[in-house]
Enzyme design. Structure first.
Site, mmCIF file in Angstrom:
data_model
loop_
_atom_site.group_PDB
_atom_site.id
_atom_site.type_symbol
_atom_site.label_atom_id
_atom_site.label_comp_id
_atom_site.label_asym_id
_atom_site.label_seq_id
_atom_site.Cartn_x
_atom_site.Cartn_y
_atom_site.Cartn_z
ATOM 1 N N GLY A 97 7.489 11.421 0.730
ATOM 2 C CA GLY A 97 6.307 10.624 1.326
ATOM 3 C C GLY A 97 6.903 9.254 1.783
ATOM 4 C CE1 TYR A 151 -3.485 2.860 0.333
ATOM 5 C CE2 TYR A 151 -2.450 3.396 2.544
ATOM 6 C CZ TYR A 151 -3.270 3.597 1.401
ATOM 7 O OH TYR A 151 -3.994 4.758 1.716
ATOM 8 C CG HIS A 162 -1.323 11.799 -4.839
ATOM 9 N ND1 HIS A 162 -2.152 12.765 -4.628
ATOM 10 C CD2 HIS A 162 -1.438 10.867 -3.933
ATOM 11 C CE1 HIS A 162 -2.854 12.218 -3.602
ATOM 12 N NE2 HIS A 162 -2.381 11.218 -3.022
ATOM 13 N NE ARG A 212 -0.384 6.374 -2.571
ATOM 14 C CZ ARG A 212 -0.159 5.328 -1.977
ATOM 15 N NH1 ARG A 212 0.962 4.536 -2.110
ATOM 16 N NH2 ARG A 212 -1.000 4.783 -1.250
HETATM 17 C C1 LIG Z 1 0.726 5.637 1.790
HETATM 18 C C2 LIG Z 1 0.692 7.194 1.152
HETATM 19 C C3 LIG Z 1 -0.472 7.806 1.256
HETATM 20 C C4 LIG Z 1 -0.670 9.035 0.647
HETATM 21 N N1 LIG Z 1 -1.617 9.825 1.184
HETATM 22 C C5 LIG Z 1 -1.850 11.177 0.677
HETATM 23 C C6 LIG Z 1 -2.833 11.676 1.083
HETATM 24 O O1 LIG Z 1 -3.692 11.662 1.944
HETATM 25 N N2 LIG Z 1 -2.824 13.273 0.521
HETATM 26 C C7 LIG Z 1 -1.922 13.706 -0.221
HETATM 27 O O2 LIG Z 1 -2.004 15.106 -0.653
HETATM 28 N N3 LIG Z 1 -0.873 13.200 -0.839
HETATM 29 C C8 LIG Z 1 -0.641 11.636 -0.368
HETATM 30 N N4 LIG Z 1 0.196 10.909 -0.737
HETATM 31 C C9 LIG Z 1 1.180 11.323 -1.542
HETATM 32 C C10 LIG Z 1 2.329 12.080 -0.918
HETATM 33 O O3 LIG Z 1 1.730 13.181 -0.271
HETATM 34 C C11 LIG Z 1 3.581 12.564 -1.595
HETATM 35 O O4 LIG Z 1 2.845 13.448 -2.809
HETATM 36 C C12 LIG Z 1 4.153 11.331 -2.430
HETATM 37 O O5 LIG Z 1 4.398 10.375 -1.608
HETATM 38 C C13 LIG Z 1 5.590 11.854 -2.815
HETATM 39 O O6 LIG Z 1 6.319 10.896 -3.481
HETATM 40 P P1 LIG Z 1 7.419 9.850 -2.840
HETATM 41 O O7 LIG Z 1 6.723 8.877 -2.035
HETATM 42 O O8 LIG Z 1 8.100 9.180 -3.756
HETATM 43 O O9 LIG Z 1 8.175 10.774 -1.835
HETATM 44 C C14 LIG Z 1 0.429 9.559 -0.119
HETATM 45 C C15 LIG Z 1 1.809 8.749 -0.432
HETATM 46 C C16 LIG Z 1 1.842 7.508 -0.021
HETATM 47 C C17 LIG Z 1 2.875 6.909 -0.029
#
Ligand SMILES: Cc1cc2nc3c(=O)[nH]c(=O)nc-3n(C[C@H](O)[C@H](O)[C@H](O)COP(=O)(O)O)c2cc1C
Length: 432
Positions: free
Chosen positions: A355, A48, A301, A304
């Site tokens: 993230g 996840y 994001h 994702r």
């Molecule tokens: C498990 C998970 C949950 C996330 N949930 C959110 C969220 O609730 N809101 C949001 O704006 N971004 C969310 N993100 C995206 C992160 O804020 C961020 O943009 C992203 O993880 C950056 O990329 P990186 O994981 O390669 O550093 C999520 C990322 C992950 C891995």
């Protein structure tokens, strides 16, 4: 060699006295932390964190885009080196922020509070997810001095919106990070294949995974059930029990700005700084600047949401050119090394955000794990700057493009009269 020589060479480490010491001896990079998190978490929970939308092309490109840039260090003295900088008018100990991640308590029961404390100790801001598993007030109480930003899933229902804004402001959040990339939830097929839901539903596979990861299972069972308490007051049906449920409810309630008018309206309602998170289109960046938005977080994001969405680093130079310093620019997606942050800053970003890396730290060792991740990145940034020949973040940003070269840009031959090697080879082949 004499026995005394051998004795002098022998070095036996005693047991580590703290979690931090154990991590320092074992994890030398974010990748090491990733491997440790993979051991600590059930496969479906780890997936996840890891997964991306559809074929995960955005996710892969986020990581590989950093390899397209090489450094061109300059020789000179490096004095009074510091990573200190400013963001949204306040100080940061390094040009890095922690991005919002929904469902954080799934990865460790200490969840968002542990992340907040680590961010506070490191002197950097933390963006709390609207879909966090700890209330915004509890996070404020856990780390009162923290520069905290609230990641708003904006709604077209203005009454509801105002209630959320009042709550966010009362809880001491200095800035809003508004999502503009979540009109629909990304199709993360790993989660479907794994039968993953947040919170996890108990199936035979969950029981087996839990038995194989007893530390995680005990933490999960001994603590409050995973929920999304920032939404309790806002959604009349009461607490939501699963991510798909939550998204269905949010989207049915038009929980996204329908257009730029909602952003304009938000600008008028919120006195503090606003960051738009999740755009990669230079046209949108220009519109945001014209609307008086203080900063953008160039982001897909973490790969994702929309697959095949441009990598933030790939579009950064154009966004920097077109917005010409009218607002601050944060970049996230694929940052796994301090040198990645330095590349983005050389290309004009004010800061980077992460993230997954801090979630690896959290899953591996709660607050100490997040701190270790931040220490690694900070040390890597410092070393990279030292080897590049720059002392401060201001100097790095000033020298900017002179310090990095994209692989598509030809390197000037060192000697203009030199005959290219390929030509010499052909000439040789043609000689009888
Ligand atoms: C498990 C998970 C949950 C996330 N949930 C959110 C969220 O609730 N809101 C949001 O704006 N971004 C969310 N993100 C995206 C992160 O804020 C961020 O943009 C992203 O993880 C950056 O990329 P990186 O994981 O390669 O550093 C999520 C990322 C992950 C891995």
């Amino acid at each position: 060699m004499k026995f005394t020589d051998i004795k002098a060479l022998a070095s036996v480490q005693g047991p580590a006295r703290s979690v931090s010491e154990r991590l320092s001896r074992r994890c030398y990079s974010i990748e090491d932390m990733r491997k440790l998190a993979a051991k600590r978490l059930p496969g479906s929970v780890f997936d996840y964190i890891e997964g991306g939308g559809e074929d995960e092309a955005s996710l892969r490109r986020n990581l590989s885009s950093f390899d397209d840039w090489s450094f061109l260090p300059k020789w000179g003295s490096v004095e009074h080196q510091t990573l200190g900088s400013t963001l949204l008018g306040g100080p940061v100990a390094m040009p890095l922020t922690l991005s919002p991640t929904g469902g954080t308590r799934l990865f460790h029961p200490d969840g968002e509070s542990a992340v907040a404390r680590a961010a506070l100790a490191a002197g950097i801001p933390y963006g709390l997810a609207h879909l966090s598993t700890t209330t915004m007030e509890a996070v404020s109480a856990a780390a009162p001095g923290l520069r905290r930003w609230f990641n708003l899933e904006p709604t077209a229902d203005k009454g509801l919106l105002q209630a959320v804004l009042d709550r966010v402001s009362n809880a001491g959040y200095e800035a809003l990070m508004v999502n503009v990339d979540c009109r629909a939830i990304g199709h993360r097929e790993r989660d479907y294949r794994n039968g993953f839901t947040a919170p996890p539903s108990i199936k035979p596979k969950t029981v087996i995974e839990g038995a194989l990861h007893p530390r995680w299972a005990l933490g999960f069972l001994a603590n409050d059930a995973i929920a999304f308490p920032n939404l309790d007051a806002e959604i009349p049906e009461g607490p939501l029990s699963s991510t798909p449920d939550m998204w269905r409810t949010l989207l049915a309630g038009s929980y996204e700005p329908t257009d730029w008018d909602d952003i304009r309206d938000l600008r008028a309602r919120w006195n503090g700084p606003i960051i738009l998170k999740g755009l990669v289109n230079p046209r949108d960046a220009v519109l945001a600047a014209e609307m008086g938005i203080d900063a953008i977080q160039v982001s897909n994001h973490g790969g994702r949401q929309l697959d095949h969405m441009a990598s933030p680093l790939d579009v950064l130079p154009e966004i920097v050119d077109k917005t010409a310093g009218r607002m601050e620019i944060i970049v996230d997606g694929g940052v796994r090394r301090g040198s990645d942050v330095i590349k983005a800053l050389a290309l004009g970003a004010d800061a980077c955000s992460i993230g997954r890396p801090y979630l690896y730290g959290l899953a591996a060792a709660s607050q100490a794990g997040v701190t270790h991740v931040l220490d690694l990145l900070s040390a890597e940034m410092t070393r990279t700057m030292m080897l590049l020949g720059v002392s401060t973040i201001a100097e790095l940003r000033e020298e900017g493009r002179d310090l990095v070269r994209h692989r598509s840009e030809a390197f000037t031959p060192t000697h203009p009269t030199e005959t290219p090697l390929a030509e010499l080879a052909f000439a040789e082949m043609r000689t009888p």
